[in-house]
Design a protein around this motif. Structure first.
Motif, PDB file in Angstrom:
ATOM      1  N   GLU A 133       0.852  -1.182   0.000  1.00 53.09           N
ATOM      2  CA  GLU A 133       0.000   0.000   0.000  1.00 53.09           C
ATOM      3  C   GLU A 133       0.891   1.237   0.000  1.00 53.09           C
ATOM      4  O   GLU A 133       2.037   1.180   0.426  1.00 53.09           O
ATOM      5  CB  GLU A 133      -0.959   0.030   1.188  1.00 53.09           C
ATOM      6  CG  GLU A 133      -0.283  -0.062   2.534  1.00 53.09           C
ATOM      7  CD  GLU A 133      -1.270  -0.322   3.664  1.00 53.09           C
ATOM      8  OE1 GLU A 133      -1.169   0.400   4.675  1.00 53.09           O
ATOM      9  OE2 GLU A 133      -2.112  -1.214   3.549  1.00 53.09           O
TER      10      GLU A 133
ATOM     11  N   PRO B 185      -3.150  -0.445  -3.426  1.00 49.02           N
ATOM     12  CA  PRO B 185      -3.943   0.741  -3.117  1.00 49.02           C
ATOM     13  C   PRO B 185      -3.057   1.949  -2.821  1.00 49.02           C
ATOM     14  O   PRO B 185      -2.054   1.841  -2.121  1.00 49.02           O
ATOM     15  CB  PRO B 185      -4.754   0.344  -1.881  1.00 49.02           C
ATOM     16  CG  PRO B 185      -4.134  -0.882  -1.337  1.00 49.02           C
ATOM     17  CD  PRO B 185      -3.303  -1.500  -2.421  1.00 49.02           C
TER      18      PRO B 185
ATOM     19  N   VAL C 138      -3.539   5.800  -1.360  1.00 42.62           N
ATOM     20  CA  VAL C 138      -4.483   6.705  -0.713  1.00 42.62           C
ATOM     21  C   VAL C 138      -3.777   7.996  -0.347  1.00 42.62           C
ATOM     22  O   VAL C 138      -2.557   8.034  -0.186  1.00 42.62           O
ATOM     23  CB  VAL C 138      -5.111   6.077   0.556  1.00 42.62           C
ATOM     24  CG1 VAL C 138      -5.904   4.827   0.211  1.00 42.62           C
ATOM     25  CG2 VAL C 138      -4.069   5.769   1.604  1.00 42.62           C
TER      26      VAL C 138
ATOM     27  N   GLY D 255     -11.984   5.837   6.239  1.00 41.46           N
ATOM     28  CA  GLY D 255     -12.303   5.714   4.832  1.00 41.46           C
ATOM     29  C   GLY D 255     -13.495   6.582   4.488  1.00 41.46           C
ATOM     30  O   GLY D 255     -14.423   6.731   5.279  1.00 41.46           O
TER      31      GLY D 255
ATOM     32  N   ASP E 181     -16.515   7.515   1.566  1.00 38.76           N
ATOM     33  CA  ASP E 181     -17.275   6.962   0.441  1.00 38.76           C
ATOM     34  C   ASP E 181     -17.097   5.451   0.317  1.00 38.76           C
ATOM     35  O   ASP E 181     -16.939   4.923  -0.784  1.00 38.76           O
ATOM     36  CB  ASP E 181     -16.888   7.658  -0.872  1.00 38.76           C
ATOM     37  CG  ASP E 181     -17.119   9.164  -0.815  1.00 38.76           C
ATOM     38  OD1 ASP E 181     -18.116   9.579  -0.193  1.00 38.76           O
ATOM     39  OD2 ASP E 181     -16.296   9.902  -1.377  1.00 38.76           O
TER      40      ASP E 181
ATOM     41  N   LEU F 292     -14.580   3.557   1.325  1.00 39.05           N
ATOM     42  CA  LEU F 292     -13.195   3.075   1.285  1.00 39.05           C
ATOM     43  C   LEU F 292     -12.795   2.523   2.653  1.00 39.05           C
ATOM     44  O   LEU F 292     -13.124   3.107   3.679  1.00 39.05           O
ATOM     45  CB  LEU F 292     -12.243   4.217   0.906  1.00 39.05           C
ATOM     46  CG  LEU F 292     -10.755   3.901   0.959  1.00 39.05           C
ATOM     47  CD1 LEU F 292     -10.378   3.039  -0.246  1.00 39.05           C
ATOM     48  CD2 LEU F 292      -9.934   5.157   0.966  1.00 39.05           C
ATOM     49  N   THR F 293     -12.083   1.404   2.654  1.00 36.24           N
ATOM     50  CA  THR F 293     -11.508   0.868   3.878  1.00 36.24           C
ATOM     51  C   THR F 293     -10.071   1.360   3.950  1.00 36.24           C
ATOM     52  O   THR F 293      -9.290   1.127   3.015  1.00 36.24           O
ATOM     53  CB  THR F 293     -11.526  -0.672   3.868  1.00 36.24           C
ATOM     54  OG1 THR F 293     -12.873  -1.109   3.822  1.00 36.24           O
ATOM     55  CG2 THR F 293     -10.844  -1.239   5.097  1.00 36.24           C
TER      56      THR F 293
END
Length: 120
Positions: free
Chosen positions: A12, A73, A75, A112, A114, A116-117
């Motif tokens: 990540e 992912p 972020v 998170g 919307d 998202l985790t």
């Protein structure tokens, strides 16, 4: 994650806002998975390759090259408001300490948005 050949492969990627530059800078063990590590650093260079992008990360005491596969992912952090913390919202809290009254205090809560985790 350290690889058998000595390279590092990301599981990540977190992009900090400018105000968080230097937060936790360095390379160290991390408890996400067995043998995992974490590197907090500035991106100095990116190179596209067959297995994904390779990032050259520099921090105070060193440098790491990390391959970022296409499915990893990525972020970023943006300011939020505690009103956004509602039942069902997934959160990640690091470095919480217990106050004398038993409550927990943390410098920040990642959540998170919307659906998202948060990774980690």
């Amino acid at each position: 994650m350290p690889q058998a050949d000595g390279s590092q492969k990301a599981v990540e990627v977190h992009i900090f806002p400018e105000a968080m530059r230097g937060t936790g800078e360095g390379h160290r063990q991390w408890d996400l998975q067995p043998q995992s590590t974490m590197t907090n650093a500035n991106v100095e260079q990116t190179v596209a390759g067959v297995d994904g992008r390779t990032l050259t990360l520099k921090y105070k005491d060193g440098e790491k090259k990390i391959v970022v596969p296409p499915d990893v992912p990525v972020v970023s952090y943006v300011p939020g408001d505690k009103s956004e913390l509602k039942p069902g919202v997934k959160i990640f809290v690091a470095a919480a300490t217990q106050a004398s009254d038993g409550t927990l205090q943390a410098p920040r809560v990642n959540f998170g948005k919307d659906g998202l985790t948060p990774p980690m």
